[in-house]
Structure formats: C-alpha cells, structure tokens
Design an enzyme around this catalytic site. Structure first.
Site: not given
Length: 368
Positions: A192, A219, A312
């Site tokens: 991310s 992301h 995540d």
C-alpha cells in the site's frame, strides 16, 4: 502534540478547504500555506512542518521539483494531490519517485458517496504519514521511467522513498535465514503506502527469465494502475501489465491488480477480475488475492508483504501459511509505513523478514 501541516496549492479555494478539513481535527495544526513550489521550499525550511500537502501543477515551480528540493534540504513527508487521469497518474508516480509518501485525488470530496468519510481519510493519511520513516524518504530524486523496455536495471533506476538518505546509516542487514528453494507456482506481492517505489525496487532486480509468474496487489485508484503497470514494464526486465479477466499466469510476467476491482487466481493459472465488493475497504484487496492463491496452489505460493498502512494481507497470509506456503515481510527499517508487514510479523506469519534491497535477490534465489 499536534501534527504540524503546511498546505501548498495555487488555488486559494483549495488551500482554504484543505486547511478547514485538517484544522477540524484536534490532532492537526495547519502552521502555514503556500501558493507555489518555491514557497513550499521556503516555508518547509522556515516552519519545519511534520507533513506537507501539495498540488503538482503550480506556477513558478511545480510540485515535483519542489518535492525533490525538499527531500534534499529538509526531508519531510509529502502528500500529493493529483487528478484521476492517465496523465495525473503519471505525474503522481513521478512525485512518488521524487520522494512523496502518498497521494489523494484532488476532487476527493466530489468523487465519494460519503464526503464525511473521505474527509476523515485525508486526516488519517496526514496523521499516518507524519509517523512515516523519514530516513526512507530522504533521498535525492531519480530519473522518471524513460528507460528502454526491459533494459538491465541499475541501482540508480529506482525511486527515492525506499532508499537511505545522505548522512543516514544504512538499514540493518536482514537477519532471517536464507530463503527456502522450492518450485513455486506463484509469487504474490501485496503493498500500500510506499508501494509504488518499493515494487519498482524489487521487480527491477528480477531477470527476464524469472521462473515463476507474479501477481501484484497495490492499493491504487482505477485510473492509476494502467499507468503504473506501463511504468514498471519500461523499467523491468520481466514483463508487467495491468491484469485483465482471463489472463494466463506465466513465468516472467507480473500482473498488476486493476484499481477498483478484485483479482483472484485459480488452479488452472487463470486470472479472474471481479467487481470491487463495497464491503471491503480495499479495491484491490491483498487478502482476496492471497486467499485465492492459497486455495489454488496450496504450498506452492511465495507471498511478500511490503510497506503499507493497515493490516491488509494478514488474513490472506494466514490462509497461505495454513496451506504450507511461504510468507515474507519487509523489515521496519526500510518501510515507509510499517503497518501491513508489522501485522504479518506480529501474527507470527512471516517465515522471513528482509530489508527492501534484499527482497529481489532472495526471490531469485528461492525460485531458481
């Protein structure tokens, strides 16, 4: 103590709006504003803010040039505002290469179904990047992605936010054991915040004949992933493309999950692209791809969790471990944001923890 923020934009309306949103959070203090890149540098040196928010298109000096100067003179986490266009994506990636930590679409309030939630996101991003690893963002800028396709990568052809700045001591060497060699059927990498530069750093170390297929989950908004895949493809010796439904996994090809959707793999080596589930916070979601890989390939997956905020990848890593696959995490010293890797490490799911500069080499060793 409140996080001190400098807001830089040539639009008076946008400066006021961002300042209003940030000032409404008791943990944030707007200490100054600027209208162009030159003022950004002057104010950064004078005010020493914890975070700078900045537009990329400004008079006198653009945002990217300003970021490069700031990283050389007073390294400070920068949140860039950008447009949701292919050109906006390209410029944003250049800004990340120059040392910016994260980004938001400039019309972030307009594009959201829940403006209150996205305003909260702005504040959360500012608070998070204020805690980012300054040593990892303090580098001189690197050239943008203009190298010839699949040319051998040099150590200078990667972005700034993963490297150690001038005068800083190097990140400690990895302490994990040598990677286990295995006939992996898939390498899956999730990341991310700080990920675009980290992925660039890892993938440029892989040879054109890398023996395993790769899937990448970053992301990123839908408008950005195609431009990011094209950028990686120019810089890397392996092939990189934005994944499409029905793509076939093959050695030496990295498929990047498209923004706004979910990517899954099946046991036949086929990629499935599905609509983004509104119940999930991330689209694409690392857990979704990791989970599908665990189901498809049991113990034949090598997963890597790189820099990023949040957790995540943790639950997907748990499924991979249950099937006997390997999971690696990036170490804290080389992360821009030590969130996702920390979640994996704290859950005792990491088989190895490596510095960013070591991961590419270890992937080659493990998969040969």
């Amino acid at each position: 103590m409140a996080v001190k923020v400098l807001v830089v934009d040539d639009s008076g309306f946008f400066r006021r709006r961002v300042s209003e949103i940030l000032s409404a959070d008791g943990q944030i203090q707007v200490v100054g504003t600027g209208t162009n890149g030159r003022e950004a540098i002057e104010q950064a040196l004078a005010l020493r803010p914890d975070v700078i928010t900045m537009d990329y298109e400004m008079p006198l000096m653009d945002g990217i040039t300003a970021v490069r100067n700031i990283m050389q003179r007073c390294p400070t986490p920068v949140l860039m505002f950008s447009s949701l266009t292919h050109e906006g994506a390209r410029v944003t990636l250049d800004a990340l290469d120059a040392g910016a930590v994260d980004y938001l679409p400039k019309n972030f309030e307009d594009i959201s179904r829940n403006p209150d939630k996205v305003r909260q996101l702005l504040c959360e991003k500012v608070l998070t990047i204020a805690r980012s690893n300054r040593r990892s963002i303090s580098l001189p800028p690197l050239p943008s992605a203009t190298s010839s396709s699949h040319a051998p990568a040099s150590s200078s052809s990667v972005g700034a936010s993963a490297r150690v700045g001038a005068g800083a001591s190097p990140a400690p060497a990895s302490t994990s054991a040598a990677p286990k060699r295995k006939a992996y059927r898939l390498v899956a990498i999730g990341t991310s915040t700080g990920g675009p530069v980290a992925l660039q750093r890892v993938l440029t170390q892989l040879p054109a004949n890398f023996p395993a297929p790769l899937v990448l989950i970053q992301h990123m908004p839908a408008a950005f992933t195609k431009a990011f895949a094209e950028r990686l493809d120019k810089l890397c010796r392996i092939n990189v493309k934005e994944a499409e439904d029905g793509d076939i996994l093959r050695p030496g090809l990295a498929l990047l999950a498209p923004g706004g959707k979910q990517m899954m793999v099946d046991g036949r080596g086929t990629v499935r692209i599905l609509p983004g589930d509104e119940r999930l916070n991330y689209k694409p979601c690392v857990d979704v791809t990791f989970g599908s890989a665990a189901k498809a390939y049991n113990d034949k997956v090598l997963a890597v969790v790189l820099t990023g905020m949040g957790a995540d990848g943790r639950e997907g890593a748990r499924l991979l471990k249950q099937g006997g696959s390997q999971v690696w995490a990036q170490d804290e010293a080389s992360c821009v944001i030590y969130g996702m890797p920390m979640a994996v490490v704290k859950a005792n799911l990491a088989d190895a923890v490596y510095g960013l500069d070591d991961i590419g080499r270890h992937l080659v060793e493990a998969c040969q």
